[in-house]
Design a protein around this motif. Structure first.
Motif, PDB file in Angstrom:
ATOM      1  N   ARG A  23       0.789  -1.232  -0.092  1.00  0.00           N
ATOM      2  CA  ARG A  23      -0.126   0.059   0.006  1.00  0.00           C
ATOM      3  C   ARG A  23       0.996   1.428  -0.087  1.00  0.00           C
ATOM      4  O   ARG A  23       0.760   2.017  -0.877  1.00  0.00           O
ATOM      5  N   LEU A  24       1.816   1.165   0.886  1.00  0.00           N
ATOM      6  CA  LEU A  24       2.916   2.243   0.947  1.00  0.00           C
ATOM      7  C   LEU A  24       3.493   2.634  -0.351  1.00  0.00           C
ATOM      8  O   LEU A  24       3.497   3.718  -1.012  1.00  0.00           O
ATOM      9  N   GLY A  25       3.921   1.514  -1.070  1.00  0.00           N
ATOM     10  CA  GLY A  25       4.770   1.571  -2.246  1.00  0.00           C
ATOM     11  C   GLY A  25       3.640   1.963  -3.361  1.00  0.00           C
ATOM     12  O   GLY A  25       3.973   2.839  -4.260  1.00  0.00           O
ATOM     13  N   TYR A  26       2.246   1.473  -3.309  1.00  0.00           N
ATOM     14  CA  TYR A  26       1.372   1.741  -4.511  1.00  0.00           C
ATOM     15  C   TYR A  26       1.251   3.254  -4.318  1.00  0.00           C
ATOM     16  O   TYR A  26       1.027   4.216  -5.360  1.00  0.00           O
ATOM     17  N   THR A  27       0.780   4.001  -3.107  1.00  0.00           N
ATOM     18  CA  THR A  27       0.813   5.055  -2.897  1.00  0.00           C
ATOM     19  C   THR A  27       1.681   5.996  -3.332  1.00  0.00           C
ATOM     20  O   THR A  27       1.423   7.161  -4.062  1.00  0.00           O
TER      21      THR A  27
END
Length: 193
Positions: free
Chosen positions: A156-160
């Motif tokens: 989620r952090l990487g995608y954000t």
């Protein structure tokens, strides 16, 4: 209306997310989504059971890719290394289309409680797929749960970061950003001691 255009499913997703962000999820109808996508309602229902399903489009594929990456990690990989392999596998399949959906998806989810709840369910599904894959490797459930949750947070952090239009200075590959997020989170867990 043209008789046929390619990528009907993608066009429906983009149309729906745009409408959700503009006028709200509850105020958006299937007819409006189909019209914006230049498709018919029957085409919409060939791809999705209802407008809620648009938000989970691709969830099954993402969970499968995460599990595949874990399953194919080297036999001696630690639980965290296996999860990193899952992140690498899933991130490698993401395209510029997935990146372009990020801001639309974020806006739609932030504007509606039901959608925030669905997003939490999506994260739980990703974690469950990774836990199952880790358990197939003989990892104890508590360890599998912790590693999988860390993997979900990293994805989620990487995608954000990847989807953030303000980061055009170096958007990078999702796999690189997810790996960096995973390393940051691993360090954060170490710092908790």
């Amino acid at each position: 209306m043209p008789r046929w255009k390619p990528d009907a499913r993608q066009r429906l997703v983009v149309a729906a997310l745009g409408l959700f962000a503009e006028q709200g999820y509850d105020q958006t109808t299937v007819a409006q989504i189909a019209e914006r996508a230049e498709l018919t309602r029957s085409t919409f229902f060939r791809h999705f059971a209802d407008k809620r399903e648009i938000l989970t489009a691709g969830q099954g594929a993402l969970s499968r890719l995460l599990a595949e990456g874990i399953d194919t990690a080297p036999a001696d990989a630690t639980p965290l290394a296996a999860v990193a392999a899952g992140l690498e596998r899933a991130s490698g399949e993401m395209t510029s289309f997935n990146r372009s959906l990020g801001p639309l998806l974020h806006a739609a989810i932030e504007a509606n409680e039901e959608l925030r709840s669905r997003e939490a369910t999506k994260s739980a599904g990703m974690a469950a797929a990774m836990v199952d894959a880790l358990k197939r490797r003989g990892i104890a459930e508590p360890t599998a749960l912790a590693a999988a949750e860390l993997g979900v947070l990293a994805f989620r952090l990487g995608y954000t970061r990847w989807a953030d239009p303000a980061r055009d200075d170096h958007p990078g590959e999702l796999a690189t950003l997810a790996r960096a997020a995973f390393d940051e989170l691993r360090q954060a867990v170490t710092d908790l001691r």
